[in-house]
Design a protein around this motif. Structure first.
Motif, short mmCIF file in Angstrom:
data_model
loop_
_atom_site.label_atom_id
_atom_site.label_comp_id
_atom_site.label_asym_id
_atom_site.label_seq_id
_atom_site.Cartn_x
_atom_site.Cartn_y
_atom_site.Cartn_z
N UNK A 48 102.37 28.67 36.47
CA UNK A 48 102.19 29.44 37.45
C UNK A 48 100.87 29.34 38.02
N UNK A 49 100.44 29.71 36.83
CA UNK A 49 98.76 30.06 36.59
C UNK A 49 97.90 28.45 36.73
N UNK A 50 98.36 27.30 36.17
CA UNK A 50 97.97 26.39 36.33
C UNK A 50 98.26 25.60 37.64
N UNK A 51 98.93 25.89 38.13
CA UNK A 51 99.01 24.86 39.51
C UNK A 51 98.68 25.91 40.28
N UNK A 52 98.55 27.01 40.29
CA UNK A 52 97.15 27.36 41.71
C UNK A 52 96.18 27.66 40.89
N UNK A 53 95.72 26.99 39.99
CA UNK A 53 93.64 26.42 39.70
C UNK A 53 92.92 26.37 40.71
N UNK A 54 93.32 25.14 41.52
CA UNK A 54 92.43 24.31 42.08
C UNK A 54 93.54 24.84 44.15
N UNK A 55 94.97 24.59 43.82
CA UNK A 55 95.74 24.58 44.83
C UNK A 55 95.43 25.83 45.46
N UNK A 56 95.29 26.84 44.80
CA UNK A 56 95.39 28.39 45.46
C UNK A 56 93.68 28.74 45.97
N UNK A 57 92.66 27.72 45.33
CA UNK A 57 91.54 28.58 46.28
C UNK A 57 91.71 27.52 47.57
N UNK A 58 92.25 26.43 47.43
CA UNK A 58 92.18 25.64 48.32
C UNK A 58 92.76 25.85 49.80
N UNK A 59 94.13 27.04 49.56
CA UNK A 59 94.88 27.66 49.94
C UNK A 59 94.22 28.76 51.42
N UNK A 60 93.72 29.63 50.04
CA UNK A 60 92.68 31.13 50.44
C UNK A 60 91.47 30.39 51.40
N UNK A 61 91.26 28.76 51.73
CA UNK A 61 89.59 28.77 52.45
C UNK A 61 88.65 28.58 51.35
#
Length: 320
Positions: free
Chosen positions: A131-144
């Motif tokens: 959950x933490x590693x998968x969110x590293x870059x994709x989370x920033x991209x998803x949040x804009x």
């Protein structure tokens, strides 16, 4: 603005405006045609301490995020619940009975650390780290917010390294949370005594504690390959859940393949094959080659998937 317009030096160059080619020799150049000055801390101007500030900011974000705090709290609750169950039911079972390391907990609370890690290792711990590693870059991209980080400008390689270090710190924190609560709960419920190793030999409490600490370190290092896998998947998508799911599936598939005897030739290279080798540290003479082999496999996974993540992240257009 797509980051495809970013020059190799990290500065942004505006497109020429209509009629710009016809400037008279004596006229002042239009301000819109001047290249933008690199921002402080950009690739062309190194600001002392910029990397450290970026890393501290990322660590505060990752370790302070409410979702991650809940995940760490859930992992920390496992040894506490395990100790409570074993304490309430120990009168109905013989000492030393139970699956894996669990049966040894009632004899020595120090084994609660190992038992809790043993229980969390197949699914809960990999899920948390995914959950933490998968969110590293994709989370920033998803949040804009990813494009704003890169326009600052922050070099992509530096940002990827910071994201990786933060994910590794979270993985270490997850294992450490289990170990600390397990040690405290084990001491409180069952006490700490000299350690009887798997080989039947007994070592002092201090020597046993060092071996348990080695177990914690080995398990934490064994999670680094999974962090690299999650980071790679995180660069492929703007949907964090997809990256998290792909990381978890990778660990599950590795475990399934490891259980098939027909595929024994590839077992030593699977991500999860060496995760339980920490048991070597609980023998009177640990097989150091086995431990080194397990860490070597993790290093290979790190090199491969970190390289893939770097190649993807430094070449992909970022539009969100």
């Amino acid at each position: 603005m797509s980051l495809a317009d970013e020059t190799p030096s990290g500065t942004l160059t505006p497109q020429p405006t209509a009629g710009s080619e016809r400037q008279s020799p004596g006229s002042r150049p239009d301000a819109s045609l001047r290249p933008l000055e690199p921002s402080a801390g950009g690739p062309d101007e190194r600001v002392p301490g910029a990397f450290g500030r970026l890393l501290r900011s990322e660590l505060r974000l990752v370790l302070g995020r409410r979702r991650n705090v809940i995940l760490l709290s859930g992992l920390a609750a496992v040894p506490l619940l395990l100790a409570l169950v074993l304490f309430l039911t120990r009168s109905s079972q013989s000492a030393g009975e139970g699956p894996g390391f669990v049966g040894r907990v009632t004899e020595n609370g120090l084994f609660l650390v190992v038992a809790a890690i043993f229980v969390c290792l197949p699914f809960l711990l990999p899920l948390t780290i995914a959950i933490a590693s998968g969110d590293a870059i994709a989370g920033e991209a998803s949040a804009g917010t990813l494009r704003y980080l890169l326009v600052v400008p922050v070099p992509r390689t530096r940002l990827l390294v910071v994201k990786a270090l933060a994910a590794l710190a979270f993985a270490g924190s997850a294992v450490l949370a289990i170990a600390i609560v397990g040690l405290v709960a084990g001491a409180g419920f069952f006490g700490l005594h000299d350690v009887v190793l798997l080989s039947g030999d007994t070592v002092s409490l201090g020597a046993g504690a060092l071996r348990i600490a080695g177990v914690v370190v080995y398990v934490a290092l064994s999670m680094t390959g999974l962090v690299a896998v999650g980071l790679f998947f995180s660069t492929l998508t703007e949907v964090p859940v997809a990256a998290m799911a792909a990381t978890v599936i990778t660990a599950i598939v590795s475990g399934v393949l490891d259980a098939l005897p027909a595929l024994h030739a590839i077992h030593p290279w699977l991500l999860t094959h060496h995760w339980l080798d920490f048991a070597e540290l609980l023998r009177i003479q640990p097989d150091w080659r086995t431990l080194a082999s397990g860490l070597g496999v993790q290093a290979a996974w790190i090199v491969i998937f970190s390289t893939l993540a770097w190649a993807r992240f430094t070449s992909a257009d970022v539009s969100s």
